[in-house]
Design an enzyme around this catalytic site. Structure first.
Site, PDB file in Angstrom:
ATOM      1  CD  GLU B  35      31.720 -10.774  33.415  1.00  0.00           C
ATOM      2  OE1 GLU B  35      31.945  -9.770  34.646  1.00  0.00           O
ATOM      3  OE2 GLU B  35      31.694 -11.924  33.936  1.00  0.00           O
ATOM      4  CD  GLU B  64      31.932  -8.568  37.761  1.00  0.00           C
ATOM      5  OE1 GLU B  64      32.219  -9.533  37.052  1.00  0.00           O
ATOM      6  OE2 GLU B  64      31.102  -8.931  38.789  1.00  0.00           O
ATOM      7  CG  HIS B  67      34.921 -12.103  35.664  1.00  0.00           C
ATOM      8  ND1 HIS B  67      33.950 -12.252  36.458  1.00  0.00           N
ATOM      9  CD2 HIS B  67      36.228 -12.676  36.129  1.00  0.00           C
ATOM     10  CE1 HIS B  67      34.184 -12.631  37.599  1.00  0.00           C
ATOM     11  NE2 HIS B  67      35.761 -13.218  37.453  1.00  0.00           N
ATOM     12  CD  GLU B 135      27.848 -10.686  40.534  1.00  0.00           C
ATOM     13  OE1 GLU B 135      28.079 -11.494  39.987  1.00  0.00           O
ATOM     14  OE2 GLU B 135      28.448  -9.438  40.260  1.00  0.00           O
ATOM     15  CD  GLU B 165      29.479 -13.267  37.087  1.00  0.00           C
ATOM     16  OE1 GLU B 165      29.430 -12.401  38.235  1.00  0.00           O
ATOM     17  OE2 GLU B 165      29.759 -13.155  35.923  1.00  0.00           O
ATOM     18  CG  HIS B 168      31.221 -11.622  42.150  1.00  0.00           C
ATOM     19  ND1 HIS B 168      31.483 -11.345  40.798  1.00  0.00           N
ATOM     20  CD2 HIS B 168      32.265 -11.941  42.640  1.00  0.00           C
ATOM     21  CE1 HIS B 168      32.712 -11.357  40.428  1.00  0.00           C
ATOM     22  NE2 HIS B 168      33.195 -11.739  41.769  1.00  0.00           N
TER      23      HIS B 168
END
Ligand code: FE2
Lengths: 81, 189
Positions: B35, B64, B67, B135, B165, B168
């Site tokens: 991350e 991120e 995360h 990702e 992910e 993303h």
């Protein structure tokens, strides 16, 4: 549990492999791989569901289950689980 | 600038005392596809990418960091009550002698984070394809982490992060379409 996002392939099994061969390997193809640009007006999860699953969109949801404590990707019958 | 909300993006629950899992989780903390690398990669690329996709990098780069906080919380919970002997048994003795229980930006094998993990090419396609690959690699790492624990509560948090992910990756692929399509013609979505 059948997960339609799981793909299976059979790796080559040699006659002299030192360990008992695992007949199948699997990988996941999440549904986003087929989407070039997300269309408008897709169906949505409820907000509570979306917060839990990590996406608002059922069309982007990809389940994944742990392989912990399982024989690697194969049932007792040698078929993928 | 950023506005900080003092809560996690998703609740982190860890139910099994498993300090070894903390070590594995560091892969997503200070690893190549972790991350920290993701956040710094995207936020840095923002400056040299067409205007239309800056917002995507901004939003995802910011997320991120949220995360990163979740991973940090998982690692902290798994190590805060461990004795030195328990850390030793979990393969964290080398971590302990250098950091005590402090978190550190390193991967599961103890390799410290380096800027070489990330790239900024200045070419929008090169950068966005790197982001898509990042990702997918993060998604795969989350899968293998989920496989490494039978703690369903920890799995729950990791499954959430894995799904993010996927979202993303979708957004970055849309960004590629946006910059490909910028040929003077108007397109409406
Ligand atoms: Fe991400």
């Amino acid at each position: 549990m059948v997960n339609s996002q799981v793909r299976v392939y059979k790796p080559f099994i040699g006659p002299f492999d030192p360990c008992p061969p695992l007949p199948y390997r699997t990988y996941v193809v999440p549904p986003n791989q087929y989407i070039v640009f997300q269309p408008l007006d897709w169906p949505q999860f409820s907000l509570a569901e979306a917060l839990k699953l990590g996406t608002l969109w059922p069309n982007l949801y990809s389940p994944y289950e742990s392989k912990s404590k399982r024989v690697e990707e194969v049932g007792s019958d040698g078929e993928p689980v | 600038m950023w506005i900080y909300e003092k809560k996690l993006q998703y609740p982190v629950r860890v139910s099994k005392c498993d300090p070894y899992m903390a070590r594995l989780l560091l892969e997503q903390y200070g690893g190549a596809d972790g991350e920290l690398a993701a956040a710094l990669r995207y936020l840095n690329q923002r400056y040299t990418i067409p205007d239309k996709v800056i917002g995507i990098l901004n939003d995802i780069g910011t997320e991120e960091f949220a995360h990163l906080e979740m991973i940090a919380t998982m690692v902290y919970k798994l190590t805060k009550d461990a004795t030195p002997d328990q850390l030793k048994a979990a393969g964290l003795a080398d971590h302990y002698v250098n950091h005590d229980k402090a978190l550190f930006y390193q991967n599961a094998a103890g390799v410290p984070w380096t800027a070489s993990y990330i790239q900024a090419k200045g070419d929008p396609l090169a950068d966005l394809y790197e982001d898509i690959a990042a990702e997918e690699k993060a998604r795969a790492t989350y899968q293998w982490l989920i496989d490494m624990t039978d703690d369903v509560d920890l799995q729950d948090g990791l499954k959430f992060l894995r799904e993010r992910e996927i979202v993303h990756s979708t957004r970055f692929r849309e960004a590629v379409e946006i910059i490909k399509d910028d040929r003077g013609k108007k397109r409406f979505f």
